[in-house]
Design an enzyme around this catalytic site. Structure first.
Site, PDB file in Angstrom:
ATOM      1  N   LYS A   1       0.847  -1.320  -0.158  1.00  0.00           N
ATOM      2  CA  LYS A   1      -0.147  -0.033   0.049  1.00  0.00           C
ATOM      3  C   LYS A   1       0.828   1.230  -0.163  1.00  0.00           C
ATOM      4  CE  LYS A   1      -4.651   0.584   0.197  1.00  0.00           C
ATOM      5  NZ  LYS A   1      -5.388  -0.111  -0.183  1.00  0.00           N
TER       6      LYS A   1
ATOM      7  N   ASP B   1      -6.760   4.162  -5.064  1.00  0.00           N
ATOM      8  CA  ASP B   1      -7.502   3.960  -3.707  1.00  0.00           C
ATOM      9  C   ASP B   1      -8.179   5.304  -3.343  1.00  0.00           C
ATOM     10  OD1 ASP B   1      -7.996   3.301  -0.687  1.00  0.00           O
ATOM     11  OD2 ASP B   1      -7.090   1.387  -1.353  1.00  0.00           O
TER      12      ASP B   1
ATOM     13  N   GLY C   1     -21.156   5.740   2.413  1.00  0.00           N
ATOM     14  CA  GLY C   1     -20.082   6.242   1.338  1.00  0.00           C
ATOM     15  C   GLY C   1     -20.994   6.500  -0.028  1.00  0.00           C
TER      16      GLY C   1
ATOM     17  N   GLY D   1     -18.423   6.681  -2.746  1.00  0.00           N
ATOM     18  CA  GLY D   1     -17.254   7.047  -3.467  1.00  0.00           C
ATOM     19  C   GLY D   1     -17.544   5.748  -4.715  1.00  0.00           C
ATOM     20  N   ASN D   2     -16.420   5.478  -5.226  1.00  0.00           N
ATOM     21  CA  ASN D   2     -16.377   4.516  -6.401  1.00  0.00           C
ATOM     22  C   ASN D   2     -17.068   3.058  -5.786  1.00  0.00           C
ATOM     23  OD1 ASN D   2     -14.435   2.041  -7.257  1.00  0.00           O
ATOM     24  ND2 ASN D   2     -15.290   3.417  -8.892  1.00  0.00           N
TER      25      ASN D   2
HETATM   26  N1  GLU Z   1      -7.339  -0.050  -3.527  1.00  0.00           N
HETATM   27  C1  GLU Z   1      -7.933  -1.320  -3.983  1.00  0.00           C
HETATM   28  C2  GLU Z   1      -7.963  -2.164  -2.598  1.00  0.00           C
HETATM   29  O1  GLU Z   1      -7.758  -1.651  -1.460  1.00  0.00           O
HETATM   30  C3  GLU Z   1      -7.550  -2.204  -5.011  1.00  0.00           C
HETATM   31  C4  GLU Z   1      -5.988  -2.273  -4.934  1.00  0.00           C
HETATM   32  C5  GLU Z   1      -5.269  -2.751  -6.275  1.00  0.00           C
HETATM   33  O2  GLU Z   1      -6.094  -2.927  -7.153  1.00  0.00           O
HETATM   34  O3  GLU Z   1      -4.181  -3.057  -6.344  1.00  0.00           O
HETATM   35  O4  GLU Z   1      -8.330  -3.316  -2.543  1.00  0.00           O
END
Ligand code: GLU
Length: 428
Positions: free
Chosen positions: A106, A146, A218, A220-221
């Protein structure tokens, strides 16, 4: 995130609990309680007015035994090394539970993206890559969007990385825009996957999907596509959504007696997720306080915003009518709240299973980048449906076999897979 909750402590506590249940060896525990590698770096960026602002950036690679580290980059004002560590840890479990050949990572930047102009954002994205590119790559670590980051930002980052490498490397990052190496279906993927797991949970509980109601935190996406899919795939009704209002610096719940229309709400929501209240009211929406989503009499509760929102203090507000808690967000439930959910017999679909659709589609994006051949949206969503239903089934079987709570069963499956990969590679 609520103030009392340190998400990394939560991630470690959850892990410790299951490690104990599983009787995991000490060396495995030591490896998995902490990330393999952590980077923290300064990002000097020239602002539009000519001044320089220095931001802090992070990248944490929690584990890469099963494949390259994988996980998003958050641009958030309250980002810390601990939030990034927690989210990197959850990515390891997420990829393992979805059974995709990737590890967990992350990244983040301490910044409110709404405070930047488009060109400032672009410079910050490029700077982030400049600082960490040697530790990234399609076979090392693959970031994605994210909270606070977008496909366009991934496009800039991919471009910067490709320039530094002197060749086109689309597989270094996922969640890219369509037409620039992105996959069809990626935007819908996380919310779509959430609802696939809800569908499977309803089936397991012997409940019809049609006519079920949901309350979503939420907009968002993840939440937007979860709402659409809940209505379109299951024939359900979304009673309300709750989201942050940037102007008032507080959250509100938007309820419609006939169920919300996610397309209409999207049309009156700005790029940072703030709903236009006047237009919502005109269309018959009732606006309540930001916590109202939690106490609605619905079948399915879907926290799909941020971590630490269901706590010991508010868990009792959840209506006895609620049968399923589908964790679209990462880490929405604290450990003590989780104990109450367990006692009450609410069927919990744990975050790293429930929201694995995003990273699974990211994996498909990388596969398409490698092949240089792209699937239709229908193909992508079909593959995603299969993968998510398979992941749900694997966890449910473990839960039934060992008489475990769903979260513990998901950990059990994921940790088991990562442990096996580490052993097969000769790390332990
Ligand atoms: N940010 C998204 C998650 O927490 C996707 C991560 C990704 O596609 O690598 O799962």
């Amino acid at each position: 995130m609520s103030d009392q909750v340190n998400p990394f402590k939560l991630a470690q506590d959850q892990f410790d609990q299951v490690a104990e249940q599983m009787g995991l060896e000490q060396s495995v525990r030591e490896m998995l309680r902490w990330p393999l590698r952590e980077f923290r770096f300064q990002l000097p960026v020239r602002m539009d007015d000519g001044s320089i602002r220095v931001f802090f950036g992070f990248r944490v690679q929690h584990n890469d035994a099963r494949g390259p580290a994988k996980g998003g980059i958050r641009f958030a004002a309250n980002e810390t090394l601990d939030t990034v560590r927690a989210l990197a840890t959850w990515m390891t479990w997420k990829c393992a539970v979805a059974d995709i050949p990737l590890g967990g990572g992350k990244g983040g930047v301490v910044v409110d993206p709404a405070s930047l102009s488009t060109s400032e954002k672009e410079r910050l994205c490029r700077e982030w890559i400049d600082a960490i590119w040697k530790n990234l790559g399609p076979r090392n670590d693959v970031p994605a969007p994210d909270v606070g980051t977008t496909p366009q930002m991934m496009g800039w980052m991919m471009d910067e990385y490709s320039k530094l490498r002197g060749e086109y490397v689309p597989g270094v990052i996922t969640g890219k825009p369509i037409g620039s190496g992105g996959s069809l279906g990626r935007t819908a993927a996380t919310g779509f996957g959430v609802v696939v797991t809800v569908r499977e949970a309803l089936r397991h509980l012997g409940l019809n999907a049609a006519g079920r109601t949901a309350s979503i935190q939420g907009f968002g996406n993840v939440a937007q596509y979860a709402a659409r899919t809940f209505i379109e795939m299951l024939g359900g009704r979304v009673l309300c959504i709750s989201c942050w209002d940037r102007n008032d610096r507080t959250a509100y719940t938007y309820t419609h007696e006939n169920g919300v229309d996610p397309y209409f709400l999207q049309s009156i929501t700005d790029q940072y997720g703030t709903v236009n209240q006047e237009q919502a009211k005109k269309a018959g929406y009732v606006i309540e306080d930001g916590d109202a989503w939690r106490s609605k009499d619905v079948d399915v509760l879907i926290p799909a915003a941020v971590e630490g929102v269901i706590t010991r203090e508010n868990v009792e507000q959840i209506s006895p009518k609620v049968k399923i808690l589908a964790e679209g967000a990462n880490g929405p439930t604290t450990l003590d709240a989780d104990r109450v959910l367990k006692q009450r017999g609410i069927f919990v679909i744990p975050d790293f299973l429930c929201n694995a659709g995003g990273v699974t589609c990211s994996y498909f994006e990388q596969v398409q980048n490698d092949m240089n051949y792209y699937w239709t949206e229908e193909e992508v969503l079909q593959k995603l449906d299969l993968k998510m239903a398979g992941a749900f089934k694997g966890v449910l079987e473990k839960a039934l076999e060992k008489k475990l709570y769903m979260r513990d069963a998901a950990y059990w499956v994921a940790i088991g897979r990562v442990e096996m990969a580490m052993r097969l590679r000769g790390w332990l």
